[in-house]
Design an enzyme around this catalytic site. Structure first.
Site, mmCIF file in Angstrom:
data_model
loop_
_atom_site.group_PDB
_atom_site.id
_atom_site.type_symbol
_atom_site.label_atom_id
_atom_site.label_comp_id
_atom_site.label_asym_id
_atom_site.label_seq_id
_atom_site.Cartn_x
_atom_site.Cartn_y
_atom_site.Cartn_z
ATOM 1 N N LYS A 1 2.966 -0.835 0.080
ATOM 2 C CA LYS A 1 3.453 -0.531 1.440
ATOM 3 C C LYS A 1 4.306 -1.691 1.944
ATOM 4 O O LYS A 1 3.966 -2.857 1.712
ATOM 5 C CB LYS A 1 2.242 -0.317 2.356
ATOM 6 C CG LYS A 1 2.580 0.175 3.754
ATOM 7 C CD LYS A 1 1.296 0.426 4.559
ATOM 8 C CE LYS A 1 1.571 1.019 5.928
ATOM 9 N NZ LYS A 1 0.318 1.297 6.671
ATOM 10 N N SER B 1 0.122 5.957 8.883
ATOM 11 C CA SER B 1 1.387 5.273 8.698
ATOM 12 C C SER B 1 1.737 4.997 7.231
ATOM 13 O O SER B 1 2.901 4.793 6.922
ATOM 14 C CB SER B 1 1.379 3.933 9.454
ATOM 15 O OG SER B 1 0.451 3.035 8.873
ATOM 16 N N SER C 1 -4.631 5.210 8.771
ATOM 17 C CA SER C 1 -3.322 5.163 8.110
ATOM 18 C C SER C 1 -3.335 5.221 6.588
ATOM 19 O O SER C 1 -2.282 5.355 5.973
ATOM 20 C CB SER C 1 -2.558 3.909 8.547
ATOM 21 O OG SER C 1 -2.015 4.096 9.825
#
Lengths: 486, 94
Positions: A78, A153, A177
Site C-alpha cells: 500500500k 482504504s 480498511s
C-alpha cells in the site's frame, strides 16, 4: 493457468523444489499487470525493473538453500508504507513525488525475507475513506465489476490481489480498511491486534487505531504474511513485546467445541442487505456443522461506536497531519511572503476534500471549549466499548459478523455524502477502537456476482483463533478459489 | 448543532487551511451533520469513566541515551522544496 494465479504457499513450494524460478514468477505477475492494470487501476507506482532485480537476488538465495516462505514471492505494498528510493504518496497531492529516505518496518521485514516488491497500491488519500475514490490521482475499480468500487482504504491492495497482479499485499486498517476491501474483492484480509505489528514508517492517520496487515488469496497465505511482519520493534513505542506464535501451526486441527459469539447488536442492524445477511448466516451454519457452538453475546455500547470513532480518528488525524507544512518535504506553495501563507497555501493545495473535512472535524473536537464534550466523551465511550468486548470474550472464543452491510457500492455513489459513507463502517470500526484482531474471509456472492465477506474477530493477540476458524470455513466452502473474469 | 460559516472559518484558521468561498458553506453543513450524529454520545452515562487513549495499556518505553546511526543530514533534507547547506529554507519569520 498462469503462474500469477498461484497462492504464496504453493509458489513457495514450487520455488523451493526448483519447479519455477522467482524471475519466471515475477515476469508472469508483471505480464498480468501489463494485461489488466489499465482496467483495474490498482497501482500508483509499479517498479518492474526493481522487481526483476529482487527476483534475481531471490533466485540466488534459493539456489544457496537460504530461502524462507516469502523468498521470491511477488507482493504489492500500500502506498502508505515508506519505501526507500520508491515514491510514497499516500494517494495525496501533498506527497506527490516524495521519495522516503528509509523503509517502513514491515517493508524492511518482507525485503529481508526475500519478497519481490512489484509496486505501490492505490488507496483513499491518507487512508480516509472506504471506496478508494478519495485517491487524489484516480479511483481503483473492483475486478469483479468494473463499475463498482473495490472498497477502501486499502482498495488498491485488495484489487491487486483479486486480479492476480501480486500474490499478496500489505494494507493498513484504521476502521476496516483491510477487512472491508477484502470483503468487496473476495480476498482474505487480516487486521492484527493493535501493537502486534510495528507502525514504524507507516504514514500516520490515527495513531491509536492504525495497524498494518496482510491481504491474500487464502487464509494460509494471510498466516504466512502475518508471520513475516509481526513482532516487537523498539522504534514503535506502542508495539507490544509479546512472543509471536507460529501462525500456520494453528491452521490444522478442528474447531470442535470452539465457541462462536454472535453479537446480538450486529444482527439487529438496519440496512443490512438481505443477501449479505443470508450469506453470513449460511457461513455460520457451515462453521457449526464443523463442531463449533454458537452463543449469543451482547455489545450494548456498539451503537455508539461510529460516533466515538468519528471524533477520535479525525482528532488524531488533525494532529498527525499537522506535519505537512510545505517546509521539509512534499508540496510547497511558495507564492506568499509569510510563513503562515506557506503553511496555509501548501496544505490547502495539497489535501483533498475528505482529508480537509476530517482535519476540520478533528480540530473542532479538540478546540478549547469543545475538547471535553467531544474528544473526552468519545474516549470514555471507548472505555465502555472495550469493556463490552472483554465481557463478550469471557463467554466465547471468537465473534462472527458481516464485514460490510452491503456488497461494493457503485462508483460515485457515496463520494460526496460523508455521513452515509461513515455509517457503512459499523461492523469494522469497533475492532479498531477496542484494539482487537479481525479477519475477513470470502463467504459468498450476491445476485450480481458481487463478493460478500464473513468477519471473525478475536480478543487481543487471538490471531491463532481467528485464523483457525477462518481456515476451517475456507476449507469447507468454495469461495476463496474463485477469480474474477478480466 | 448548527455550525456557522464564521465558526468553520475559525476552525480552518486553527488547522492552517484556506477555505474557498463555496467550500466554507459546504463544510459547515457537512460538519453540522456529523456533529448532529455524534450527539448520541451525550446520552451515554460516563460518570466516573476514565477515557481510553490506547485500547491496550502501553507505558513509556525508555532506552539508554546512546549515540546511534541515524539519517545523514543530506538524506534528511533531500526531499526539501528549498534548502541550503543542509538546512530548510522558509520565508522570513521575524
Amino acid at each position: 493457468m498462469g503462474l500469477h494465479t498461484l497462492t504464496i504457499a504453493r509458489a513457495a513450494q514450487m520455488l523451493k523444489s526448483g519447479q519455477i524460478t522467482s524471475v519466471e514468477l515475477t515476469k508472469a505477475v508483471l505480464e498480468r499487470i501489463e494485461a489488466v492494470e489499465g482496467r483495474v487501476k490498482a497501482f500508483i507506482t509499479t517498479c518492474p525493473e526493481k522487481a526483476l532485480k529482487m527476483a534475481h537476488e531471490a533466485d540466488r538465495k534459493i539456489a544457496n538453500g537460504d530461502s524462507g516462505p516469502l523468498t521470491g514471492i511477488p507482493l504489492a505494498v500500500k502506498d502508505l508504507f515508506c519505501t526507500r528510493d520508491l515514491p510514497t504518496t499516500c494517494s495525496s497531492r501533498i506527497l506527490e513525488g516524495f521519495v522516503p529516505p528509509y523503509d517502513a518496518l514491515v517493508v524492511e521485514k518482507i525485503v529481508e525475507a526475500g519478497a519481490v516488491i512489484v509496486g505501490k497500491t492505490n488507496m483513499d488519500e491518507f487512508a480516509m475513506g472506504s471506496t478508494t475514490e478519495h485517491s487524489a490521482f484516480f479511483p481503483t475499480k473492483n475486478p469483479w465489476d468494473l463499475s463498482r468500487v473495490p472498497g477502501g482504504s486499502s482498495g488498491g491492495s485488495a484489487a491487486a490481489v483479486a486480479a492476480d497482479m501480486c500474490l499478496g499485499a500489505l494494507g493498513t486498517d484504521t476502521g476496516g480498511s483491510i477487512r472491508q476491501p477484502a470483503s468487496h474483492c473476495s480476498v482474505v484480509g487480516l487486521k492484527p491486534t493493535y501493537g502486534r505489528v510495528s507502525r514504524y514508517g507507516m504514514v500516520a492517520f490515527a495513531s491509536s487505531l492504525d495497524q498494518a496487515g496482510p491481504l491474500t488469496k487464502t487464509v494460509e497465505d494471510a498466516a504466512i504474511l502475518l508471520q513475516a511482519i509481526a513482532g516487537h520493534d523498539k522504534r514503535d513505542s506502542t508495539c507490544i513485546n509479546e512472543p509471536v506464535p507460529d501462525y500456520t501451526a494453528f491452521l490444522a486441527g478442528d474447531i470442535k467445541g470452539l465457541k462462536i459469539g454472535l453479537p446480538k447488536e450486529f444482527f439487529d442492524i438496519e440496512g443490512v442487505d438481505p443477501e449479505v445477511a443470508m450469506a453470513v448466516e449460511k457461513a455460520i451454519e457451515t462453521i457449526k456443522s464443523l463442531g463449533a457452538k454458537t452463543v449469543e453475546v451482547e455489545l450494548p455500547r456498539l451503537r455508539h461506536a461510529i460516533a466515538a470513532y468519528y471524533i477520535i480518528a479525525p482528532a488524531e488525524a488533525s494532529s498527525n497531519l499537522a506535519r505537512y507544512d510545505g517546509v521539509r518535504y512534499g508540496l510547497s506553495s511558495r507564492e506568499g511572503s509569510s510563513l503562515l501563507e506557506l503553511f496555509c497555501n501548501s496544505r490547502s493545495a495539497g489535501f483533498g476534500p475528505e482529508v480537509q473535512r476530517r482535519i476540520l472535524i478533528g480540530t473542532y473536537a479538540l478546540s478549547a471549549g469543545y475538547y471535553e464534550a467531544y474528544f473526552g466523551k468519545a474516549g470514555q465511550v471507548r472505555t465502555l466499548l472495550v469493556e463490552d468486548f472483554a465481557n463478550a470474550f469471557s463467554k466465547c472464543d471468537v465473534l462472527a459478523s458481516p464485514v460490510a452491510p452491503t456488497p461494493a457500492f457503485a462508483l460515485n455513489e457515496k463520494v460526496d455524502n460523508p455521513l452515509t459513507m461513515y455509517l457503512a463502517d459499523i461492523f469494522t470500526i469497533a475492532a479498531n477502537l477496542a484494539g482487537i484482531c479481525g479477519i475477513s474471509v470470502p463467504c459468498g456472492f450476491g445476485k450480481g456476482g458481487l463478493p460478500i465477506g464473513l468477519q471473525i474477530m478475536g480478543g487481543h493477540f487471538a490471531e491463532p483463533s481467528i485464523l483457525k476458524v477462518a481456515h476451517a470455513f475456507e476449507q469447507n466452502s468454495d469461495f476463496s478459489g474463485r477469480r474474477p473474469k478480466l | 448543532m448548527k455550525i456557522s460559516k464564521q465558526e468553520i472559518e475559525n476552525v480552518a484558521r486553527l488547522a492552517r487551511l484556506n477555505l474557498a468561498e463555496q467550500d466554507g458553506e459546504k463544510f459547515a453543513r457537512q460538519l453540522s451533520e456529523v456533529l448532529d450524529y455524534v450527539d448520541i454520545l451525550s446520552s451515554v452515562d460516563t460518570k466516573g469513566v476514565e477515557p481510553t487513549s490506547h485500547a491496550i495499556p502501553v507505558c513509556n518505553v525508555f532506552r539508554e541515551d546512546m549515540v546511534q546511526p541515524s539519517l545523514l543530514p543530506e538524506e534528511a533534507v533531500k526531499a526539501a522544496p528549498e534548502k541550503e547547506d543542509n538546512q530548510f529554507i522558509v520565508p522570513k519569520v521575524i
